[in-house]
Design a protein around this motif. Structure first.
Motif, PDB file in Angstrom:
ATOM      1  N   SER A  93      36.207  36.527  38.087  1.00  0.00           N
ATOM      2  CA  SER A  93      35.661  35.855  39.027  1.00  0.00           C
ATOM      3  C   SER A  93      36.358  36.406  40.707  1.00  0.00           C
ATOM      4  O   SER A  93      36.335  36.780  41.489  1.00  0.00           O
ATOM      5  N   MET A  94      37.898  36.862  40.091  1.00  0.00           N
ATOM      6  CA  MET A  94      38.424  37.929  40.938  1.00  0.00           C
ATOM      7  C   MET A  94      38.406  38.510  41.505  1.00  0.00           C
ATOM      8  O   MET A  94      37.495  39.851  43.011  1.00  0.00           O
ATOM      9  N   ILE A  95      37.142  40.273  40.745  1.00  0.00           N
ATOM     10  CA  ILE A  95      36.453  41.038  40.748  1.00  0.00           C
ATOM     11  C   ILE A  95      35.241  41.116  42.181  1.00  0.00           C
ATOM     12  O   ILE A  95      35.667  41.978  42.710  1.00  0.00           O
ATOM     13  N   GLU A  96      35.026  39.778  41.455  1.00  0.00           N
ATOM     14  CA  GLU A  96      33.155  39.256  42.303  1.00  0.00           C
ATOM     15  C   GLU A  96      33.746  39.090  43.836  1.00  0.00           C
ATOM     16  O   GLU A  96      33.023  39.354  44.499  1.00  0.00           O
ATOM     17  N   LYS A  97      34.522  38.556  43.593  1.00  0.00           N
ATOM     18  CA  LYS A  97      35.028  37.704  45.081  1.00  0.00           C
ATOM     19  C   LYS A  97      36.038  39.026  45.995  1.00  0.00           C
ATOM     20  O   LYS A  97      35.782  38.921  47.242  1.00  0.00           O
ATOM     21  N   LEU A  98      36.578  40.150  45.265  1.00  0.00           N
ATOM     22  CA  LEU A  98      37.294  41.751  46.065  1.00  0.00           C
ATOM     23  C   LEU A  98      36.150  42.566  46.371  1.00  0.00           C
ATOM     24  O   LEU A  98      35.453  42.460  46.897  1.00  0.00           O
ATOM     25  N   LEU A  99      35.201  42.542  45.450  1.00  0.00           N
ATOM     26  CA  LEU A  99      33.552  42.901  45.808  1.00  0.00           C
ATOM     27  C   LEU A  99      33.365  42.513  46.747  1.00  0.00           C
ATOM     28  O   LEU A  99      32.652  43.645  47.909  1.00  0.00           O
ATOM     29  N   ALA A 100      32.864  41.545  46.920  1.00  0.00           N
ATOM     30  CA  ALA A 100      32.255  40.665  47.901  1.00  0.00           C
ATOM     31  C   ALA A 100      32.773  40.744  49.933  1.00  0.00           C
ATOM     32  O   ALA A 100      32.600  40.729  50.714  1.00  0.00           O
ATOM     33  N   GLU A 101      34.265  41.014  49.249  1.00  0.00           N
ATOM     34  CA  GLU A 101      34.836  40.301  50.722  1.00  0.00           C
ATOM     35  C   GLU A 101      35.379  41.429  50.962  1.00  0.00           C
ATOM     36  O   GLU A 101      35.959  42.133  52.387  1.00  0.00           O
ATOM     37  N   ASN A 102      35.389  43.252  50.334  1.00  0.00           N
ATOM     38  CA  ASN A 102      35.860  44.412  51.258  1.00  0.00           C
ATOM     39  C   ASN A 102      35.116  45.237  50.259  1.00  0.00           C
ATOM     40  O   ASN A 102      34.189  45.793  49.830  1.00  0.00           O
ATOM     41  N   GLN A 103      35.167  46.153  51.498  1.00  0.00           N
ATOM     42  CA  GLN A 103      34.198  47.775  51.135  1.00  0.00           C
ATOM     43  C   GLN A 103      34.770  48.293  50.717  1.00  0.00           C
ATOM     44  O   GLN A 103      35.691  48.677  51.013  1.00  0.00           O
TER      45      GLN A 103
ATOM     46  N   GLU B 281      45.771  39.900  43.152  1.00  0.00           N
ATOM     47  CA  GLU B 281      44.140  39.963  43.502  1.00  0.00           C
ATOM     48  C   GLU B 281      44.981  40.995  44.561  1.00  0.00           C
ATOM     49  O   GLU B 281      44.747  41.707  45.396  1.00  0.00           O
ATOM     50  N   SER B 282      46.422  40.279  45.288  1.00  0.00           N
ATOM     51  CA  SER B 282      47.156  41.157  46.526  1.00  0.00           C
ATOM     52  C   SER B 282      47.178  42.689  45.770  1.00  0.00           C
ATOM     53  O   SER B 282      47.391  43.424  46.479  1.00  0.00           O
ATOM     54  N   HIS B 283      47.780  42.853  44.245  1.00  0.00           N
ATOM     55  CA  HIS B 283      48.088  44.157  43.213  1.00  0.00           C
ATOM     56  C   HIS B 283      46.621  44.697  43.768  1.00  0.00           C
ATOM     57  O   HIS B 283      46.818  45.544  43.970  1.00  0.00           O
ATOM     58  N   VAL B 284      45.591  43.793  43.594  1.00  0.00           N
ATOM     59  CA  VAL B 284      44.432  44.823  43.342  1.00  0.00           C
ATOM     60  C   VAL B 284      43.361  45.249  44.675  1.00  0.00           C
ATOM     61  O   VAL B 284      43.075  46.669  44.967  1.00  0.00           O
ATOM     62  N   LYS B 285      43.947  44.604  45.782  1.00  0.00           N
ATOM     63  CA  LYS B 285      43.375  44.888  47.607  1.00  0.00           C
ATOM     64  C   LYS B 285      44.597  45.828  47.727  1.00  0.00           C
ATOM     65  O   LYS B 285      43.896  46.654  48.240  1.00  0.00           O
ATOM     66  N   LEU B 286      45.616  46.409  47.324  1.00  0.00           N
ATOM     67  CA  LEU B 286      46.345  47.809  47.067  1.00  0.00           C
ATOM     68  C   LEU B 286      45.554  48.591  47.135  1.00  0.00           C
ATOM     69  O   LEU B 286      45.741  49.657  47.411  1.00  0.00           O
TER      70      LEU B 286
ATOM     71  N   ASP C 214      50.992  58.493  43.009  1.00  0.00           N
ATOM     72  CA  ASP C 214      52.273  57.680  42.600  1.00  0.00           C
ATOM     73  C   ASP C 214      52.961  56.610  42.551  1.00  0.00           C
ATOM     74  O   ASP C 214      52.969  55.630  41.871  1.00  0.00           O
ATOM     75  N   LEU C 215      52.373  55.666  43.375  1.00  0.00           N
ATOM     76  CA  LEU C 215      53.061  54.055  44.576  1.00  0.00           C
ATOM     77  C   LEU C 215      52.414  53.317  43.041  1.00  0.00           C
ATOM     78  O   LEU C 215      51.890  52.235  42.882  1.00  0.00           O
ATOM     79  N   ALA C 216      50.529  53.743  42.885  1.00  0.00           N
ATOM     80  CA  ALA C 216      49.323  53.110  42.663  1.00  0.00           C
ATOM     81  C   ALA C 216      50.353  53.022  40.907  1.00  0.00           C
ATOM     82  O   ALA C 216      50.289  51.910  40.380  1.00  0.00           O
ATOM     83  N   GLN C 217      50.359  54.536  41.135  1.00  0.00           N
ATOM     84  CA  GLN C 217      50.899  54.222  38.999  1.00  0.00           C
ATOM     85  C   GLN C 217      52.144  53.738  38.864  1.00  0.00           C
ATOM     86  O   GLN C 217      52.507  53.330  37.791  1.00  0.00           O
ATOM     87  N   LEU C 218      53.208  53.862  39.961  1.00  0.00           N
ATOM     88  CA  LEU C 218      54.556  52.675  39.796  1.00  0.00           C
ATOM     89  C   LEU C 218      53.683  51.422  38.782  1.00  0.00           C
ATOM     90  O   LEU C 218      55.101  49.953  38.705  1.00  0.00           O
ATOM     91  N   LEU C 219      52.976  50.788  39.997  1.00  0.00           N
ATOM     92  CA  LEU C 219      53.064  49.269  40.513  1.00  0.00           C
ATOM     93  C   LEU C 219      52.336  49.082  38.967  1.00  0.00           C
ATOM     94  O   LEU C 219      52.084  48.206  38.986  1.00  0.00           O
ATOM     95  N   HIS C 220      52.218  49.706  38.173  1.00  0.00           N
ATOM     96  CA  HIS C 220      51.466  49.544  36.418  1.00  0.00           C
ATOM     97  C   HIS C 220      52.162  48.761  35.492  1.00  0.00           C
ATOM     98  O   HIS C 220      51.867  48.420  34.536  1.00  0.00           O
ATOM     99  N   ILE C 221      53.723  48.761  36.347  1.00  0.00           N
ATOM    100  CA  ILE C 221      54.918  48.093  35.620  1.00  0.00           C
ATOM    101  C   ILE C 221      53.964  46.390  35.414  1.00  0.00           C
ATOM    102  O   ILE C 221      54.666  45.739  35.071  1.00  0.00           O
ATOM    103  N   PHE C 222      53.509  46.103  36.569  1.00  0.00           N
ATOM    104  CA  PHE C 222      52.720  44.777  36.607  1.00  0.00           C
ATOM    105  C   PHE C 222      51.281  44.979  35.395  1.00  0.00           C
ATOM    106  O   PHE C 222      50.358  45.742  36.178  1.00  0.00           O
ATOM    107  N   LYS C 223      51.453  44.368  34.228  1.00  0.00           N
ATOM    108  CA  LYS C 223      50.583  44.633  33.451  1.00  0.00           C
ATOM    109  C   LYS C 223      49.165  44.086  33.982  1.00  0.00           C
ATOM    110  O   LYS C 223      47.940  44.401  33.511  1.00  0.00           O
ATOM    111  N   GLU C 224      49.236  42.569  34.720  1.00  0.00           N
ATOM    112  CA  GLU C 224      48.025  42.171  34.573  1.00  0.00           C
ATOM    113  C   GLU C 224      48.108  41.236  36.434  1.00  0.00           C
ATOM    114  O   GLU C 224      48.869  40.866  36.837  1.00  0.00           O
ATOM    115  N   PRO C 225      46.938  42.525  37.011  1.00  0.00           N
ATOM    116  CA  PRO C 225      47.536  42.217  38.675  1.00  0.00           C
ATOM    117  C   PRO C 225      47.287  41.672  39.214  1.00  0.00           C
ATOM    118  O   PRO C 225      46.381  41.349  38.529  1.00  0.00           O
TER     119      PRO C 225
END
Length: 383
Positions: free
Chosen positions: A344-354, A289-294, A276-287
Motif C-alpha cells: 500500500s505504501m509503495i503504491e501510494k508513493l508511486l502515485a504521489e511522486n515523480q 514512508e518518510s525514509h522511503v521518500k528520502l 553514503d547517506l542512503a546506505q547509512l540509513l540502512h540501519i533502519f531495517k523497515e523503512p
C-alpha cells in the motif's frame, strides 16, 4: 552484638586480638562496634597488618573497606598505602576483598581510587567487578561533578577493552551530559576499533539503543543527523554497530526527513555523499514512508545528475527492503500484514511522486517482490 551491645563487642574483640589473633580474624566484623574511634580502629587494623601473613593482611583490608558501616567520612587517604601493598604482593584474598568497596574511596582520593581501580581491571577474572564499580561511581553525583575530567580520562583509558553490560547507558550518559555527544561517538568508535582488531572479545554495545532522558527527542534526532554527517565526512561505514547504538528509536521522523531533505539538496552534486547517506540509513531495517521518500529524492538526484550503475542505484535501498526479506508475523491465514502495508505504501508513493525512469524500475521490482509474497502467503496454510 555490634549494634545491640557495642561495648561488649569491643571488649570481646580486644580480648581476642591480644590473646588469640588468629581466632580474632573470624570476628573481624566486631570492629564496627567502635569504628568511629579512629585511633582505636587503626590500632586494630595494624594488629593484623603487622602480623604480616597474607591472611592477616586480608583481614586488615576487610576492616578498612567494610568495617566502618560504609561511613566514608571515616576513610583516610593513607588507607591506600595498605591497598597498594597487597596489590603489589598479589595477595589474592585481600584483592578479592578490595574489589568490592574500593569505589567508595572516590570521595576521599578520586585520583588514587581511579588508579587503583585501573590496576584491578587489569587482573585476571576481573569481569564481575565492572558493574559494581560503575554502579557506585555514578551513584554519587557530587563526586562525579567534582571529578568529571578524571573520570572521563579513566573511561577512555581503562574501559575500551572491557565489556560493560548493565552500566553502559550510565557511562554514555555521563559522557554526553558532561562533554557532549561527540565525546560519546569518540568513545564508541574507539571501542569499535578495538573490537574490530580483537573479534574474539565480547563487546558491550550490541542490541541496545542509547537514550539520554535529559535530552528531548528533537535534540537526539539532531545529534543523529550530525553523526551521519561525521561518518560521511570521515568515510566511515557503520563501525561495528556504533550508529545502531545511537540511532533514534523513532526511525526517520518528520524532523529528520526535513533536515536531511535540505542536506540532500545542498549536496545534490556529490554522488558519494548521496550514496553514503542512503546506505547509512540502512540501519533502519523497515523503512518508514518518510525514509522511503528520502531514498526517492536521493535516487532521483543520482539517476538524473550522475553517472551511476544499476547496482549503485539499487544499493541505496536495504537488501531486506528490496528483496522483501526480514522479520514478519501474522496471527492467522493470509498474507503478512507487513507485506500488505508495504504494498500500500509503495503504491501510494508511486502515485504521489515523480520518479526517474531508472528509479521507477527499481520500485517496480520491489513491488513485484512484495506482491509475489502476498500471493504465496494467501495460498499457504502455514501461520
Amino acid at each position: 552484638m555490634v549494634n545491640s551491645f557495642p561495648a561488649l563487642a569491643t571488649n570481646f574483640f580486644n580480648y581476642l586480638i591480644v590473646n588469640n589473633l588468629t581466632e580474632a580474624a573470624n570476628f573481624a566484623h566486631l570492629v564496627k562496634a567502635n569504628s568511629k574511634d579512629g585511633d582505636d580502629f587503626y590500632k586494630k587494623v595494624n594488629y593484623f597488618w603487622t602480623k604480616g601473613d597474607p591472611a592477616s593482611k586480608s583481614t586488615a583490608i576487610w576492616m578498612l573497606v567494610h568495617g566502618r558501616h560504609g561511613d566514608t567520612s571515616l576513610y583516610k587517604e593513607p588507607d591506600f598505602d595498605y591497598f597498594e601493598e597487597v596489590l603489589a604482593e598479589q595477595n589474592q584474598s585481600a584483592i578479592g576483598t578490595l574489589k568490592y568497596g574500593i569505589e567508595d574511596y572516590l570521595v576521599v582520593a578520586p585520583k588514587r581510587t581511579l588508579e587503583l581501580i585501573a590496576s584491578l581491571f587489569k587482573l585476571k577474572d576481573s569481569e564481575p567487578l565492572y558493574d559494581s564499580i560503575f554502579y557506585s561511581m555514578f551513584e554519587n553525583v557530587e563526586v562525579v561533578e567534582k571529578n568529571a575530567e578524571a573520570i572521563k580520562e579513566f573511561i577512555f583509558k581503562q574501559t575500551v577493552e572491557i565489556p560493560l553490560d548493565h552500566y553502559m547507558q550510565d557511562l554514555l550518559k555521563f559522557l554526553e551530559n558532561h562533554f557532549g555527544f561527540d565525546t560519546v561517538v569518540d568513545y564508541l568508535l574507539k571501542k569499535a576499533n578495538y573490537f574490530e582488531a580483537h573479534p574474539d572479545r565480547p563487546r558491550s554495545y550490541y542490541d541496545f539503543v542509547f537514550s539520554n532522558p535529559k535530552l528531548d527527542q528533537e535534540t537526539r534526532e539532531y545529534n543523529f543527523i550530525q553523526l551521519l554527517d561525521r561518518f560521511i565526512k570521515e568515510k566511515k561505514i557503520n563501525n561495528d554497530g556504533v550508529i545502531d547504538a545511537l540511532k533514534p528509536a523513532t526511525g526517520v521522523s518528520a524532523f529528520i526527513y526535513e533536515v536531511l531533505s535540505e542536506k540532500i539538496e545542498q549536496n545534490r552534486k556529490d554522488k558519494d555523499y548521496l550514496i553514503d547517506l542512503a546506505q547509512l540509513l540502512h540501519i533502519f531495517k523497515e523503512p518508514t514512508e518518510s525514509h522511503v521518500k528520502l531514498l526517492i529524492n536521493i535516487g532521483n538526484q543520482l539517476a538524473a545528475n550522475h553517472t551511476i550503475t544499476d547496482d549503485e542505484l539499487r544499493s541505496i535501498f536495504p537488501d531486506g527492503y528490496y528483496y522483501n526479506m526480514g522479520s514478519r508475523s501474522k496471527s492467522g491465514q493470509g498474507p503478512f500484514p507487513q507485506d500488505v502495508e508495504k504494498k500500500s505504501m509503495i503504491e501510494k508513493l508511486l502515485a504521489e511522486n515523480q520518479l526517474h525512469e531508472r528509479l521507477g524500475n527499481i520500485f517496480k521490482n520491489i513491488l513485484i517482490a512484495v506482491e509475489r509474497d502476498i500471493k504465496e502467503e494467501s495460498k499457504s496454510d502455514d501461520w
